[in-house]
Write an enzyme that holds these catalytic residues in place. Sequence first.
Site, short mmCIF file in Angstrom:
data_model
loop_
_atom_site.label_atom_id
_atom_site.label_comp_id
_atom_site.label_asym_id
_atom_site.label_seq_id
_atom_site.Cartn_x
_atom_site.Cartn_y
_atom_site.Cartn_z
N LYS A 132 -4.20 8.00 1.28
CA LYS A 132 -3.90 8.47 -0.07
C LYS A 132 -5.18 8.84 -0.83
CE LYS A 132 -1.43 4.76 -0.96
NZ LYS A 132 -1.37 4.20 0.41
N THR A 133 -6.19 7.99 -0.74
CA THR A 133 -7.46 8.29 -1.40
C THR A 133 -8.12 9.51 -0.77
OG1 THR A 133 -7.80 5.95 -1.94
CG2 THR A 133 -9.73 7.37 -2.01
N ASP A 148 -5.77 4.78 -8.55
CA ASP A 148 -5.24 4.02 -7.42
C ASP A 148 -4.42 2.83 -7.95
OD1 ASP A 148 -4.79 3.40 -4.80
OD2 ASP A 148 -6.77 2.55 -4.42
N THR A 161 1.21 1.73 -3.38
CA THR A 161 1.81 1.14 -2.19
C THR A 161 3.17 0.53 -2.50
OG1 THR A 161 0.66 -0.95 -2.62
CG2 THR A 161 -0.43 0.63 -1.17
N ARG A 166 -6.92 3.89 8.92
CA ARG A 166 -7.95 2.91 8.53
C ARG A 166 -8.11 1.85 9.61
NH1 ARG A 166 -6.70 0.33 3.06
NH2 ARG A 166 -7.80 2.13 2.21
#
Length: 360
Positions: free
Chosen positions: A78-79, A123, A172, A231
């Site tokens: 997302k980032t 975020d 999330t 990640r």
Amino acid sequence: MFVLPAIIRHVARERIISQQSIGHDEDAFNLSLRPQRLDEVIGQRALIEQLRIALEASKARSEPMDHVLLAGPPGLGKTTFAHVIANELGATIRITSGPAISKPGDLMHWLTEMKRGDVLFIDEIHRLSKPVEEFLYSAMEDFRVDFTIDSGISGRTVNIPLKPFTLIGATTRSGLLTGALRDRFGMLFHFDFYQQEDLAEILARSAGKLKVPAEAAALATIAGRSRGTPRVANRLLKRTRDFAQVRAEGRLTPEVVDKALDLQGIDKLGLDDLDRAFLSTLIQVYRGGPAGIEALAATLGQERDTLEDVVEPYLLQIGFVIRTKQGRVATQAGYGHLGIPYAAPGQPVSEVQGQLFDES
């Protein structure tokens, strides 16, 4: 008899398989591997196609892009997508998070400094306080805010116009967003877990940037244990690179990867001690379920949020656990993965109990 303290000792280790970031060093490491443009992004094909159309339309009209909400489990990019959107728009991105904004004034310097078309990325936007969220409404809709100067009897409210901008929110826990905030986003994109082939391609790109010699089969092995999460894949690549440098002359082969990840307690499907303890507790303590998440958290000595956000999503995705109105239920596939004979939910497990709770 169950040896519950053994569970706690097993799951107390660092979770290198966690989808959450484990610190600033990892964030800096991932930043060096992050794609910069949309054409460099791997996976999430449907999302990318929708985003490409929105970006091209925005640039053709010379207008700021609609506000964007990015939703999905941690570690899926997302980032990264927020930075890619800003790069594609040729805009400056300003980054903050929900917990860092305690009052409307904390947002003022971000909002007033932005130029036309700039991007504000928030975020964990679901963690905004109610006053801050309501303060954002007029900023998102009308590009102006009412800001109170001073307080008490001498206080006054000033209406401040803003340059049109794009707000990108990441969450999330999209279910915790209020309907009023969600409706103010023009586009909502949900991130899915990545396919193994896409993760292998991401790993090949990362290995190339890190100058790590790696066989394609070795990268496929890492991808298969990465829980569908880039990640995690990059973190495992880093760990296996260290192992290979010390024990295997620096080259990643399938055998080296297996040894490195087995040493970390990560099995062939990417489950670690906590995942297996969750499944084992559900099967052996609660007879396969249904069991409430609070009961499971108490038995495991873990926070409810940890189980819901970090453990369950992947177990649900691979079909080892299902949710019912009565609670969590282990599936036959979950039993099989642990090598326990299947018993219908609520029925005693015939196998000698406690085998997964022992020190060995």
